[in-house]
Write a protein that holds these residues in place. Structure first.
Motif, short mmCIF file in Angstrom:
data_model
loop_
_atom_site.label_atom_id
_atom_site.label_comp_id
_atom_site.label_asym_id
_atom_site.label_seq_id
_atom_site.Cartn_x
_atom_site.Cartn_y
_atom_site.Cartn_z
N ILE A 384 0.84 -1.20 0.00
CA ILE A 384 0.00 0.00 0.00
C ILE A 384 0.88 1.26 0.00
O ILE A 384 0.57 2.23 -0.70
CB ILE A 384 -0.96 -0.03 1.20
N ARG A 387 2.24 1.39 -3.70
CA ARG A 387 1.33 1.37 -4.84
C ARG A 387 0.19 2.38 -4.75
O ARG A 387 -0.55 2.54 -5.73
CB ARG A 387 0.75 -0.04 -5.01
N THR A 388 0.00 3.02 -3.61
CA THR A 388 -0.99 4.09 -3.56
C THR A 388 -0.35 5.45 -3.84
O THR A 388 -1.06 6.46 -3.92
CB THR A 388 -1.71 4.14 -2.20
N ARG A 397 -2.29 0.75 -8.98
CA ARG A 397 -2.74 1.70 -7.95
C ARG A 397 -4.24 1.54 -7.72
O ARG A 397 -4.72 1.55 -6.57
CB ARG A 397 -2.41 3.14 -8.37
N MET A 401 -5.70 0.50 -4.14
CA MET A 401 -6.66 1.40 -3.50
C MET A 401 -7.94 0.63 -3.16
O MET A 401 -8.55 0.83 -2.10
CB MET A 401 -6.97 2.58 -4.42
N GLY A 419 -1.24 3.90 4.07
CA GLY A 419 -1.33 4.79 2.92
C GLY A 419 0.05 4.99 2.33
O GLY A 419 1.01 4.28 2.67
N PHE A 445 -6.02 10.46 2.32
CA PHE A 445 -5.90 9.22 3.07
C PHE A 445 -6.27 9.38 4.54
O PHE A 445 -6.53 8.39 5.22
CB PHE A 445 -4.49 8.63 2.91
#
Length: 450
Positions: A384, A387-388, A397, A401, A419, A445
């Motif tokens: 996370i 990739r966020t 992403r 998410m 996040g 986030f």
């Protein structure tokens, strides 16, 4: 441009055989680790000792020898097979940033005459359309959805001797033995490995009984192409989660520190550089309509149990439709025309007995499939965080998410703290590549994810 694949062991750990022989001696021999290593130096009995230990079934000793392999101009199908080795490390040429229009594709050695011409026509047509998309200002990361799974990949792979032996054996005697390109790669590696580490020669021989060869996979074709919009690709469902994650974390805390005199702090746990307690929470997800390119992004996270169907079973009629192409009239015409022709041509190629065995090369990176994966919360925290970030590729992403939204619904006390780096630490690690939107991301986030 057509090419042939090559695998070369470009480096292996200094004194690998001597270290493995030392490991073979240490559990049953008097003496400390350094003394046993000195005894192993230039010892002619090393090979026999390692072979004896291996024959007894104790293969962990060869995990101390490490090999780095350069794979040159192999098909991306081979790349996908290699990346499924969970105990190996990979660095791959990025399709997001590199122009692949001149890097070529793999051609099976058995093809000739009309079959070879048809195969080349199929591949050349998709490469020409890929180049046309680049000329139409489509980003490389979206133009790549046209690349066929014969296109050439170049990457490095580093793994220990035990994992390398298992990889070679899985190709020669297991599920990879029906793939000529993989067999060629395995034979190249086996020849090099035997020359570098003769004690492993017996490990590369055939098993007493080979794995059953799976039934031939039939590629799927529908009446015509179906387009999966960007917003619908990579839809996520949470299939399994701990019933009482807070209690599990508390048990883990007590196991790690029996003398702890205060309740578990989730703030301290998520900020810890070694949050082992998080590994006790496992979550299983189903991901639908993930592109083959997206699968590559997903499986690069090593600490997960992921199930990906054989590429031989891919639905050749279902394709991603990214927004950058949907919103560009010229690009949309190129993209859809190329994939309509690819769908028609792939069906025709699969009707040819000479070409049907190679149906996995006709898949394109924009074909979609359903996958399943299980990760623990510690690995989810890393995934996370990476990739966020706005720098992440948009499809992975979107997937991550989706995972985070579901996790926050299931256990908000923990996952509200997850996040991107700028949200977790207040600092962006991207340097000059930073998006400059840290305040916006922290607000996003820190609230309810839409």
């Amino acid at each position: 441009m057509t090419t042939q694949s090559q695998a070369r062991i470009v480096s292996w750990s200094t004194g690998g055989e001597e270290v493995c022989a030392s490991a073979a001696r240490i559990s049953t021999t008097q003496g400390d680790a350094l003394a046993l290593f000195e005894k192993a130096r230039n010892n002619p009995k090393n090979q026999d000792l390692i072979g004896k230990v291996l024959r007894s079934g104790h293969r962990s000793v060869i995990e101390h020898a490490v090999f780095s392999i350069a794979l040159q101009n192999v098909s991306v199908y081979v790349e996908q097979y290699f990346i499924e080795c969970r105990l190996a490390s990979f660095t791959v040429k990025s399709r997001r940033y590199v122009d692949f229009s001149g890097l070529g594709y793999y051609v099976p050695e058995t093809l000739e005459g009309e079959a070879l011409a048809d195969y080349r026509k199929y591949m050349d047509g998709l490469f020409a359309a890929y180049q046309a998309l680049l000329d139409a200002q489509v980003p490389k990361e979206d133009a790549r959805f046209l690349l066929p799974y014969a296109f050439c990949s170049n990457f490095y792979c580093t793994l220990n001797a035990r994992e390398l032996v298992e990889l070679i054996r899985s190709i020669r005697f297991g599920r990879g033995r029906g793939i000529p390109e993989l067999r060629s790669i395995a034979n190249q590696l086996a020849q090099q490995l035997q020359a570098m580490f003769p004690a492993l020669a017996g490990e590369l021989d055939g098993p007493v009984r080979e794995e059953p060869q799976p039934e031939p996979c039939a590629p799927l074709f529908r009446d015509g192409p179906a387009w999966v919009p960007e917003a619908e690709a990579g839809a996520v469902r949470l299939l399994a989660a701990p019933a009482n994650p807070g209690k599990l974390l508390e048990y883990a805390r007590r196991a790690a520190d029996p003398q702890a005199d205060k309740p578990l702090s989730l703030d301290e746990l998520t900020a810890s550089p070694r949050p082992r307690e998080l590994e006790q929470l496992s979550y299983t997800f189903a991901i639908s309509d993930l592109t083959l390119a997206g699968v590559t992004h997903l499986v690069r996270h090593r600490m997960q149990s992921v199930i990906v169907p054989p590429i031989q079973t891919v639905d050749h009629s279902r394709f991603i439709l990214p927004d950058t192409i949907r919103n560009n009239a010229a690009a949309l015409e190129i993209y859809q025309a190329a994939l309509r022709e690819a769908n028609r041509a792939a069906r025709a190629l699969c009707d040819d007995p000479a070409l049907r065995p190679y149906s996995y090369y006709y898949a394109v990176a924009g074909n979609v499939m359903d996958v399943m994966t299980t990760l623990n919360a510690r690995e989810l925290k890393l995934m996370i965080r990476l990739r966020t970030c706005t720098r992440a590729q948009w499809e992975i992403r979107h997937v991550v998410m989706g995972m985070l939204r579901l996790l926050r619904e299931q256990y908000p006390a923990l996952f509200d703290r997850f996040g991107p780096s700028c949200y977790l630490t207040g600092v962006c690690p991207e340097g000059r590549m930073c998006c400059g939107r840290q305040e916006e991301m922290r607000a996003l986030f820190g609230g309810k994810l839409s």
